[in-house]
Design a protein around this motif. Structure first.
Motif, PDB file in Angstrom:
ATOM      1  N   ILE A 406       0.804  -1.151  -0.094  1.00  0.00           N
ATOM      2  CA  ILE A 406      -0.075  -0.060  -0.037  1.00  0.00           C
ATOM      3  C   ILE A 406       0.939   1.152   0.033  1.00  0.00           C
ATOM      4  O   ILE A 406       1.816   1.462   0.726  1.00  0.00           O
ATOM      5  CB  ILE A 406      -0.967  -0.060   1.389  1.00  0.00           C
ATOM      6  CG1 ILE A 406      -1.833  -1.272   1.151  1.00  0.00           C
ATOM      7  CG2 ILE A 406      -1.801   1.249   1.224  1.00  0.00           C
ATOM      8  CD1 ILE A 406      -2.625  -1.327  -0.026  1.00  0.00           C
ATOM      9  N   GLY A 407       0.593   2.174  -1.091  1.00  0.00           N
ATOM     10  CA  GLY A 407       1.222   3.450  -1.232  1.00  0.00           C
ATOM     11  C   GLY A 407       2.526   3.440  -2.062  1.00  0.00           C
ATOM     12  O   GLY A 407       3.257   4.153  -2.181  1.00  0.00           O
ATOM     13  N   LEU A 408       2.911   2.041  -2.386  1.00  0.00           N
ATOM     14  CA  LEU A 408       4.200   1.653  -3.284  1.00  0.00           C
ATOM     15  C   LEU A 408       3.849   1.548  -4.301  1.00  0.00           C
ATOM     16  O   LEU A 408       2.575   1.718  -5.154  1.00  0.00           O
ATOM     17  CB  LEU A 408       4.788   0.422  -2.499  1.00  0.00           C
ATOM     18  CG  LEU A 408       5.221   0.351  -1.420  1.00  0.00           C
ATOM     19  CD1 LEU A 408       5.950  -0.896  -0.963  1.00  0.00           C
ATOM     20  CD2 LEU A 408       6.444   1.754  -0.990  1.00  0.00           C
ATOM     21  N   LEU A 409       4.862   1.677  -5.409  1.00  0.00           N
ATOM     22  CA  LEU A 409       4.539   1.695  -6.870  1.00  0.00           C
ATOM     23  C   LEU A 409       3.847   0.680  -7.420  1.00  0.00           C
ATOM     24  O   LEU A 409       2.988   0.927  -8.514  1.00  0.00           O
ATOM     25  CB  LEU A 409       6.010   1.310  -7.742  1.00  0.00           C
ATOM     26  CG  LEU A 409       6.221   1.854  -8.951  1.00  0.00           C
ATOM     27  CD1 LEU A 409       7.689   2.167  -9.492  1.00  0.00           C
ATOM     28  CD2 LEU A 409       5.823   0.565  -9.956  1.00  0.00           C
ATOM     29  N   THR A 410       3.716  -0.478  -6.662  1.00  0.00           N
ATOM     30  CA  THR A 410       2.807  -1.623  -7.352  1.00  0.00           C
ATOM     31  C   THR A 410       1.562  -1.658  -6.994  1.00  0.00           C
ATOM     32  O   THR A 410       0.406  -2.262  -7.512  1.00  0.00           O
ATOM     33  CB  THR A 410       3.116  -2.948  -6.931  1.00  0.00           C
ATOM     34  OG1 THR A 410       3.465  -3.268  -5.667  1.00  0.00           O
ATOM     35  CG2 THR A 410       4.647  -3.229  -7.785  1.00  0.00           C
ATOM     36  N   ASP A 411       1.162  -0.567  -6.213  1.00  0.00           N
ATOM     37  CA  ASP A 411      -0.364  -0.262  -5.784  1.00  0.00           C
ATOM     38  C   ASP A 411      -0.868   0.718  -6.367  1.00  0.00           C
ATOM     39  O   ASP A 411      -1.402   1.894  -6.169  1.00  0.00           O
ATOM     40  CB  ASP A 411      -0.270   0.397  -4.134  1.00  0.00           C
ATOM     41  CG  ASP A 411      -1.468   0.468  -3.664  1.00  0.00           C
ATOM     42  OD1 ASP A 411      -2.589  -0.105  -4.182  1.00  0.00           O
ATOM     43  OD2 ASP A 411      -1.694   1.312  -2.659  1.00  0.00           O
ATOM     44  N   MET A 412      -0.784   0.581  -7.703  1.00  0.00           N
ATOM     45  CA  MET A 412      -1.093   1.421  -8.905  1.00  0.00           C
ATOM     46  C   MET A 412      -2.694   1.547  -9.131  1.00  0.00           C
ATOM     47  O   MET A 412      -3.315   0.546  -8.953  1.00  0.00           O
ATOM     48  CB  MET A 412      -0.478   1.172  -9.943  1.00  0.00           C
ATOM     49  CG  MET A 412      -0.807  -0.165 -10.730  1.00  0.00           C
ATOM     50  SD  MET A 412       0.107  -0.261 -12.168  1.00  0.00           S
ATOM     51  CE  MET A 412       1.635  -0.909 -11.689  1.00  0.00           C
ATOM     52  N   ILE A 413      -3.082   2.735  -9.140  1.00  0.00           N
ATOM     53  CA  ILE A 413      -4.553   2.894  -9.822  1.00  0.00           C
ATOM     54  C   ILE A 413      -4.468   2.686 -11.241  1.00  0.00           C
ATOM     55  O   ILE A 413      -3.628   3.229 -12.269  1.00  0.00           O
ATOM     56  CB  ILE A 413      -4.882   4.370  -9.376  1.00  0.00           C
ATOM     57  CG1 ILE A 413      -5.276   4.585  -7.900  1.00  0.00           C
ATOM     58  CG2 ILE A 413      -6.289   4.447 -10.432  1.00  0.00           C
ATOM     59  CD1 ILE A 413      -5.524   5.796  -7.647  1.00  0.00           C
ATOM     60  N   CYS A 414      -5.534   1.886 -11.816  1.00  0.00           N
ATOM     61  CA  CYS A 414      -5.637   1.458 -13.238  1.00  0.00           C
ATOM     62  C   CYS A 414      -7.065   1.363 -13.436  1.00  0.00           C
ATOM     63  O   CYS A 414      -7.746   0.369 -12.945  1.00  0.00           O
ATOM     64  CB  CYS A 414      -4.695   0.125 -13.309  1.00  0.00           C
ATOM     65  SG  CYS A 414      -4.854  -0.243 -15.206  1.00  0.00           S
ATOM     66  N   CYS A 415      -7.580   2.103 -14.506  1.00  0.00           N
ATOM     67  CA  CYS A 415      -8.749   1.812 -15.105  1.00  0.00           C
ATOM     68  C   CYS A 415      -8.822   0.515 -16.015  1.00  0.00           C
ATOM     69  O   CYS A 415      -7.962   0.044 -16.461  1.00  0.00           O
ATOM     70  CB  CYS A 415      -9.155   2.980 -15.934  1.00  0.00           C
ATOM     71  SG  CYS A 415      -8.365   2.968 -17.735  1.00  0.00           S
ATOM     72  N   PRO A 416     -10.092  -0.122 -16.466  1.00  0.00           N
ATOM     73  CA  PRO A 416     -10.039  -1.265 -17.041  1.00  0.00           C
ATOM     74  C   PRO A 416      -9.486  -0.936 -18.657  1.00  0.00           C
ATOM     75  O   PRO A 416      -8.954  -2.027 -19.195  1.00  0.00           O
ATOM     76  CB  PRO A 416     -11.833  -1.435 -17.258  1.00  0.00           C
ATOM     77  CG  PRO A 416     -12.151  -0.877 -15.977  1.00  0.00           C
ATOM     78  CD  PRO A 416     -11.408   0.395 -15.762  1.00  0.00           C
TER      79      PRO A 416
END
Length: 568
Positions: A406-416
């Protein structure tokens, strides 16, 4: 949490009956698709690349375990076994048959949920802080106000056909976790010098083609007047907002065109007619709604727990998870747990029906049968005893929900993205999967530290790429999918819009592009400086120079086409 009254039940049942007949008429070809379009949008139904998509409202991100189990039921019976949690704290189902939608709405109504106003040119779902009511830095619990605004905005006849969609967010803590600056209206609960409760009001924020951060229009608005003041804002917008060009129809364009001073003047003039009117809140009404948000039956607990402290010292994996996924709570002996929906190999924000049932069970056992949806596309158990954290971690890990990121690079926001959305210029999910795979070394990920990566498949910015520390935007380049990169965006108290670093990249180049950006940060950071602080200090140029210094080899990206197969 709020429970429907007789008026809620009645109006939702009437809407379902109306919609059921509209679907019948469409299936019988009594309505053309053009005629049916505005009717289905009023009920959250979109037509995507492969099927219909239904977006279900989760008001201010709050769910009961019963409601989450209903989502699991819908995923199994009417979809392909999973759902997608969105940046608006809602859930979307991407494989819906039109003929099933009235039955789905009936099922939702059984657990006091609906899909009303999750699309169309109306006031959308009210969003808020996922830790509302439990955050250690909370000033005032914003949920009663969010619920009052939800009731006010639902089926408001004057604002059913606005020039464009309209989004409101409300924050009640010292730290803004609701991204209020990027909303049409952003509200922050504050105290004035006399200790009275009110709101700081921002207007004119939004992303999309023209990203703009909202401007403060009032430093202090007494809480009693929040509806009459917002009504005044909506009236000015409804009167002057453009309807001839949907790309210039948002309130941010109106504010920019006439200037914030003139806009504020018009709002204040309109408010003179509304102030003290029927929309003025009373103490009795606020108390009535606030009664739905009373604190659960917390036990009297010590601030820590011996077994928990021992586990922190002896179990590095558990300690890493606590460090990233466990948040402070205002009640001694409790904590809030973020369940990561960002496991490697899984589209960000997706949860299977089995996972939803598991989280519902977890919330029953450990968090008063309640959970939250974050706008970063994760789930939260808000009220977990510190003594239960080890067991919660062990069980969440066994269901793929304990990635300590959480809060790191792989906790990315991504749309479909292009795998589902018919508006997208490019796929998002395969790029997200490839970048996540590239950064699987936890030691490296922790050394990088706090870094928000947001990705959108098109300029509509459902993935909030403009306010990501690193933003990725899918673009069409001569019929091929390419990706534009920006640096320096941020949400929260110090919100900013990212700056594009240069020409776009192919899908296969993106993991190396992100790697090079990270290398520039690691080389230039001072002490424990966060990525965003380094980026704002040194500017875009060092990133641009290094990323484009030598050619980036194009390789085939590994992500599956999520339109046909999603791997969990």
């Amino acid at each position: 949490m709020y429970r429907y009254d007789q008026h809620d039940h009645l109006i939702i049942q009437q809407r379902i009956a109306q919609y059921r007949d509209q679907v019948r008429r469409r299936l019988a070809n009594e309505l053309t698709e053009e005629e049916f379009l505005p009717l289905r949008l009023q009920n959250g139904l979109y037509h995507q690349r492969h099927a219909y998509m239904l977006r279900i409202a989760v008001p201010y991100g709050m769910l009961s375990s019963t409601q989450l189990r209903k989502f699991a039921f819908i995923a199994r019976r009417f979809d392909r076994g999973f759902g997608h949690f969105t940046t608006r704290q809602n859930i979307q189902f991407n494989w819906i048959n039109l003929e099933d939608t009235p039955e789905i709405l009936e099922e939702l109504a059984k657990v006091e949920m609906h899909a009303v106003q999750t699309s169309g040119n109306c006031m959308r779902n009210i969003t808020s802080d996922e830790f509302a009511g439990v955050a250690a830095d909370e000033i005032i619990d914003p949920r009663p106000y969010a619920e009052i605004l939800r009731q006010w905005t639902t089926f408001h006849p004057e604002f059913a056909y606005l020039p464009r969609k309209f989004k409101i967010a409300i924050n009640g803590a010292e730290q803004d976790r609701a991204a209020i600056a990027m909303h049409d209206i952003g509200l922050t609960v504050v105290h004035n010098d006399a200790g009275e409760v009110g709101f700081r009001v921002m207007v004119g924020g939004g992303l999309g083609r023209t990203p703009i951060l909202g401007s403060i229009i009032r430093d202090f608005l007494p809480w009693q007047h929040v509806m009459t003041y917002l009504e005044s804002i909506l009236r000015v917008y409804n009167l002057h907002g453009r309807r001839d060009n949907k790309y210039k129809a948002r309130i941010k364009i109106l504010v920019k065109a006439i200037g914030i001073e003139e806009f504020a003047r018009q709002i204040e003039a309109e408010w003179l007619n509304n102030k003290g009117g029927p929309g003025t809140l009373t103490e009795a009404e606020l108390k009535r709604v606030a009664a739905y948000f009373t604190a659960p039956a917390y036990a009297t607990l010590p601030a820590s727990d011996a077994a928990y402290e021992e586990a922190l010292q002896s179990n590095k994996a558990f300690a890493n998870w606590v460090r990233r996924n466990v948040k402070p709570h205002k009640v001694s002996g409790y904590a809030s747990v973020v369940l990561s929906l960002k496991k490697a190999g899984v589209p960000p924000g997706d949860a299977t029906a089995d996972q939803m049932d598991f989280v519902a069970d977890l919330s029953d056992r450990f968090s008063f049968s309640e959970l939250r949806v974050t706008h970063e596309q994760n789930l939260v158990l808000a009220d977990v005893r510190i003594s239960d954290l080890l067991q919660v971690w062990q069980e969440a890990k066994s269901h793929g929900l304990a990635t300590p990121n959480i809060g790191l690079l792989t906790d990315m926001i991504c749309c479909p993205g292009g795998d589902f959305c018919s508006l997208a210029n490019a796929k998002s999910i395969p790029i997200a999967l490839d970048i996540t795979e590239r950064f699987q070394d936890l030691d490296y990920l922790y050394d990088i530290g706090d870094l928000e990566l947001n990705m959108s498949g098109c300029i509509n910015a459902c993935g909030h790429h403009h306010i990501g520390h690193i933003g990725i935007l899918g673009v069409d380049k001569d019929g091929s999918e390419f990706y534009q990169v920006s640096i320096g965006g941020a949400q929260g108290n110090n919100a900013s819009i990212g700056k594009i670093i240069g020409p776009s990249f192919s899908a296969g180049q993106m993991p190396e592009v992100i790697e090079r950006i990270v290398q520039v940060y690691l080389k230039n950071r001072v002490d424990a400086e966060r990525f965003i602080d380094t980026a704002l200090r040194i500017g875009v140029t060092p990133f641009k120079d290094f990323v484009y210094a030598t050619p980036i080899q194009t390789g085939l990206h590994t992500g599956e086409d999520a339109g046909t197969a999603v791997s969990y």
